[in-house]
Scaffold this motif. Structure first.
Motif, PDB file in Angstrom:
ATOM      1  N   SER A 282       0.849  -1.194   0.000  1.00  0.00           N
ATOM      2  CA  SER A 282       0.000   0.000   0.000  1.00  0.00           C
ATOM      3  C   SER A 282       0.885   1.245   0.000  1.00  0.00           C
ATOM      4  O   SER A 282       2.026   1.224   0.471  1.00  0.00           O
ATOM      5  N   PHE A 283       0.355   2.335  -0.535  1.00  0.00           N
ATOM      6  CA  PHE A 283       1.127   3.572  -0.661  1.00  0.00           C
ATOM      7  C   PHE A 283       1.613   4.060   0.704  1.00  0.00           C
ATOM      8  O   PHE A 283       2.762   4.498   0.851  1.00  0.00           O
ATOM      9  N   GLU A 284       0.740   3.981   1.705  1.00  0.00           N
ATOM     10  CA  GLU A 284       1.092   4.484   3.030  1.00  0.00           C
ATOM     11  C   GLU A 284       2.284   3.740   3.612  1.00  0.00           C
ATOM     12  O   GLU A 284       3.216   4.351   4.158  1.00  0.00           O
ATOM     13  N   TYR A 285       2.296   2.422   3.487  1.00  0.00           N
ATOM     14  CA  TYR A 285       3.378   1.633   4.072  1.00  0.00           C
ATOM     15  C   TYR A 285       4.657   1.724   3.244  1.00  0.00           C
ATOM     16  O   TYR A 285       5.762   1.658   3.790  1.00  0.00           O
ATOM     17  N   LEU A 286       4.514   1.885   1.929  1.00  0.00           N
ATOM     18  CA  LEU A 286       5.696   2.104   1.108  1.00  0.00           C
ATOM     19  C   LEU A 286       6.345   3.443   1.453  1.00  0.00           C
ATOM     20  O   LEU A 286       7.577   3.564   1.475  1.00  0.00           O
ATOM     21  N   ARG A 287       5.505   4.447   1.745  1.00  0.00           N
ATOM     22  CA  ARG A 287       6.029   5.759   2.141  1.00  0.00           C
ATOM     23  C   ARG A 287       6.775   5.661   3.470  1.00  0.00           C
ATOM     24  O   ARG A 287       7.839   6.247   3.650  1.00  0.00           O
ATOM     25  N   ARG A 288       6.225   4.886   4.396  1.00  0.00           N
ATOM     26  CA  ARG A 288       6.901   4.694   5.682  1.00  0.00           C
ATOM     27  C   ARG A 288       8.215   3.938   5.506  1.00  0.00           C
ATOM     28  O   ARG A 288       9.199   4.225   6.199  1.00  0.00           O
ATOM     29  N   ALA A 289       8.207   2.964   4.586  1.00  0.00           N
ATOM     30  CA  ALA A 289       9.418   2.173   4.356  1.00  0.00           C
ATOM     31  C   ALA A 289      10.566   3.046   3.874  1.00  0.00           C
ATOM     32  O   ALA A 289      11.721   2.849   4.261  1.00  0.00           O
ATOM     33  N   VAL A 290      10.241   4.029   3.020  1.00  0.00           N
ATOM     34  CA  VAL A 290      11.260   4.951   2.529  1.00  0.00           C
ATOM     35  C   VAL A 290      11.907   5.695   3.701  1.00  0.00           C
ATOM     36  O   VAL A 290      13.113   5.949   3.713  1.00  0.00           O
ATOM     37  N   GLY A 291      11.088   5.996   4.706  1.00  0.00           N
ATOM     38  CA  GLY A 291      11.607   6.689   5.883  1.00  0.00           C
ATOM     39  C   GLY A 291      12.548   5.847   6.721  1.00  0.00           C
ATOM     40  O   GLY A 291      13.298   6.368   7.547  1.00  0.00           O
ATOM     41  N   HIS A 292      12.540   4.523   6.495  1.00  0.00           N
ATOM     42  CA  HIS A 292      13.414   3.624   7.264  1.00  0.00           C
ATOM     43  C   HIS A 292      14.726   3.316   6.534  1.00  0.00           C
ATOM     44  O   HIS A 292      15.543   2.566   7.063  1.00  0.00           O
ATOM     45  N   ILE A 293      14.899   3.897   5.338  1.00  0.00           N
ATOM     46  CA  ILE A 293      16.142   3.671   4.601  1.00  0.00           C
ATOM     47  C   ILE A 293      17.295   4.318   5.354  1.00  0.00           C
ATOM     48  O   ILE A 293      17.223   5.477   5.751  1.00  0.00           O
ATOM     49  N   ARG A 294      18.335   3.557   5.570  1.00  0.00           N
ATOM     50  CA  ARG A 294      19.499   4.031   6.316  1.00  0.00           C
ATOM     51  C   ARG A 294      20.748   3.959   5.436  1.00  0.00           C
ATOM     52  O   ARG A 294      21.000   2.931   4.804  1.00  0.00           O
ATOM     53  N   LYS A 295      21.490   5.044   5.390  1.00  0.00           N
ATOM     54  CA  LYS A 295      22.760   5.022   4.685  1.00  0.00           C
ATOM     55  C   LYS A 295      23.778   4.252   5.524  1.00  0.00           C
ATOM     56  O   LYS A 295      23.831   4.424   6.742  1.00  0.00           O
ATOM     57  N   PRO A 296      24.559   3.387   4.879  1.00  0.00           N
ATOM     58  CA  PRO A 296      25.604   2.695   5.646  1.00  0.00           C
ATOM     59  C   PRO A 296      26.637   3.695   6.146  1.00  0.00           C
ATOM     60  O   PRO A 296      27.124   4.538   5.381  1.00  0.00           O
ATOM     61  N   ARG A 297      26.931   3.659   7.424  1.00  0.00           N
ATOM     62  CA  ARG A 297      27.891   4.579   8.029  1.00  0.00           C
ATOM     63  C   ARG A 297      28.951   3.788   8.785  1.00  0.00           C
ATOM     64  O   ARG A 297      28.691   2.708   9.293  1.00  0.00           O
ATOM     65  N   PHE A 298      30.136   4.374   8.873  1.00  0.00           N
ATOM     66  CA  PHE A 298      31.202   3.734   9.631  1.00  0.00           C
ATOM     67  C   PHE A 298      30.868   3.662  11.115  1.00  0.00           C
ATOM     68  O   PHE A 298      31.401   2.819  11.844  1.00  0.00           O
ATOM     69  N   SER A 299      29.959   4.548  11.558  1.00  0.00           N
ATOM     70  CA  SER A 299      29.565   4.525  12.966  1.00  0.00           C
ATOM     71  C   SER A 299      28.867   3.209  13.319  1.00  0.00           C
ATOM     72  O   SER A 299      28.823   2.813  14.484  1.00  0.00           O
ATOM     73  N   TYR A 300      28.333   2.526  12.295  1.00  0.00           N
ATOM     74  CA  TYR A 300      27.685   1.233  12.534  1.00  0.00           C
ATOM     75  C   TYR A 300      28.705   0.182  12.977  1.00  0.00           C
ATOM     76  O   TYR A 300      28.349  -0.821  13.577  1.00  0.00           O
ATOM     77  N   LEU A 301      29.965   0.458  12.660  1.00  0.00           N
ATOM     78  CA  LEU A 301      31.037  -0.469  13.022  1.00  0.00           C
ATOM     79  C   LEU A 301      31.696  -0.092  14.338  1.00  0.00           C
ATOM     80  O   LEU A 301      32.668  -0.729  14.744  1.00  0.00           O
ATOM     81  N   ARG A 302      31.166   0.929  14.987  1.00  0.00           N
ATOM     82  CA  ARG A 302      31.775   1.409  16.222  1.00  0.00           C
ATOM     83  C   ARG A 302      31.809   0.293  17.273  1.00  0.00           C
ATOM     84  O   ARG A 302      30.815  -0.394  17.500  1.00  0.00           O
TER      85      ARG A 302
END
Length: 271
Positions: free
Chosen positions: A131-151
């Protein structure tokens, strides 16, 4: 004869999808531990595994046809170059899976919760998910990979034996089918035996994975859910396993030809 054809690219895309999904398998336990619903996480991930297995089945006839359509001149080198290109897509797929880790954990954790809300109904979850609403929310959960994730992750946290075993198992699993097909060119009189040996190779790789790798990671996930372990520790282990898997796909390039000769010897031995 053209080396990189449309057929080779299609096979490479299938292999890329397979290895991306199998790399994200290590992130499933992260999502399950985060949502404290590990069994539901594994159940939902089986849907992705189904697509991985389907991709694997679809690429095998295409890969076999590369042997049938190889030119009569310089056949071995031609097929080797094609197979190395395809093996390279396994490394790329693994790398993509690693880069998708933060996004996958965020979205998959929400999907697990919604699966429980839908009483385990995959069709209902899928209907809601597109559904459009949940696809829109999913976009908000996109995370760029960061080196801080390896902290907080250091070499001292890497269990050397487990890391090495996963490199070897991944390499064997990655090159299994391709080494068997290449071996059929080395011993054409035993080509059927050589090709059928791919099932044995992958079976051994899968068995080693189940016996040595999966229980360790599952134990860490259970400890987190039962408040007896650290989520950070589980994340370290997952990233470590993804890294060793990536190295395994690179190691597959090294053992590809030696493994082919071993399969050829084995085919002659039992033939």
């Amino acid at each position: 004869m053209e080396l990189i054809t449309g057929k080779v690219i299609i096979i490479a895309l299938f292999i890329l999808i397979i290895h991306s999904i199998e790399t994200l398998a290590y992130a499933v336990r992260l999502s399950g531990a985060r949502a404290r619903l590990l069994a539901s996480a594994l159940s939902l991930f089986n849907i992705m595994v189904m697509f991985s297995r389907l991709s694997n089945m679809m690429q095998q006839p295409f890969t076999g046809s590369l042997i049938d359509n190889a030119p009569p001149e310089n056949t071995l080198q031609f097929v080797e170059n094609q197979f190395r290109f395809i093996l390279g897509s396994a490394s790329l797929g693994t790398l993509i899976g690693m880069l998708l880790l933060p996004t996958f954990v965020a979205i998959f954790s929400r999907a697990i919760i919604h699966l429980v809300a839908e009483r385990g109904s995959i069709p209902a979850l899928f209907k809601k998910g597109i559904s459009f609403e949940y696809l829109r929310r999913a976009v908000g959960h996109i995370r760029k990979p960061r080196f801080s994730y390896l902290r907080g992750i250091g070499l001292k946290d890497v269990p050397k034996r487990l890391f090495l075993i996963n490199v070897i198992v991944t390499a064997v699993y990655t090159t299994g089918v391709f080494s068997a097909l290449y071996a059929s060119l080395l011993v054409p009189e035993y080509k059927t035996t050589a090709i059928m040996a791919s099932g044995l190779i992958n079976g051994i790789g899968t068995m080693l994975l189940i016996v040595f790798i999966d229980p360790k990671i599952s134990l860490l996930a259970d400890a987190v859910i039962n408040n007896q372990g650290s989520y950070v520790h589980l994340k370290r282990a997952s990233i470590m396993m993804m890294s060793s898997r990536f190295l395994g796909t690179l190691f597959a390039q090294i053992i590809f030809i030696p493994a082919s000769h071993y399969v050829a010897w084995f085919a002659k031995f039992i033939g």
